[in-house]
Design a protein around this motif. Structure first.
Motif, PDB file in Angstrom:
ATOM      1  N   TYR A   1       1.196   7.057  -6.482  1.00  0.00           N
ATOM      2  CA  TYR A   1       0.095   8.008  -6.697  1.00  0.00           C
ATOM      3  C   TYR A   1       0.543   9.431  -6.357  1.00  0.00           C
ATOM      4  O   TYR A   1       0.215  10.377  -7.082  1.00  0.00           O
TER       5      TYR A   1
ATOM      6  N   GLY B   1       0.820  -1.214   0.000  1.00  0.00           N
ATOM      7  CA  GLY B   1       0.000   0.000   0.000  1.00  0.00           C
ATOM      8  C   GLY B   1       0.848   1.255   0.000  1.00  0.00           C
ATOM      9  O   GLY B   1       0.510   2.247  -0.664  1.00  0.00           O
TER      10      GLY B   1
ATOM     11  N   PHE C   1       2.148   1.785  -3.483  1.00  0.00           N
ATOM     12  CA  PHE C   1       1.062   2.265  -4.345  1.00  0.00           C
ATOM     13  C   PHE C   1       0.764   3.743  -4.082  1.00  0.00           C
ATOM     14  O   PHE C   1       0.633   4.534  -5.028  1.00  0.00           O
TER      15      PHE C   1
END
Length: 87
Positions: free
Chosen positions: A26, A19, A22
């Motif tokens: 982003y 996470g 990720f």
């Protein structure tokens, strides 16, 4: 938190680490288009730090892993000792 099973802690750490990667990607996308990305970057760093901590804690509870790492470090040390004797 010490009572968690090592597999659960390892799984949670891997999820947090994934996470964090990720969210970091982003945040990088937001940075390239010129939007505010700081809070996502901080979230990514915290997730990566927490995930690595949980993974490390889950692996240090394993006696077989300590045995393997100790023998691996001893092997590396012995191989390097031969290199120093050649000099």
């Amino acid at each position: 938190m010490n009572s968690l099973d090592w597999q659960v802690r390892l799984g949670g750490g891997l999820i947090m680490l994934g996470g964090g990667v990720f969210v970091g990607l982003y945040a990088n996308d937001l940075r390239t288009i010129g939007q505010d990305y700081n809070h996502y970057g901080v979230l990514a760093l915290l997730c990566i730090w927490g995930g690595c901590d949980w993974i490390l804690k889950s692996l240090t509870k394993q006696k077989w892993l300590k045995f393997v790492l100790f023998n691996l470090l001893a092997l590396i040390r012995d191989n390097n000792k031969d290199d120093y004797e050649k000099i």
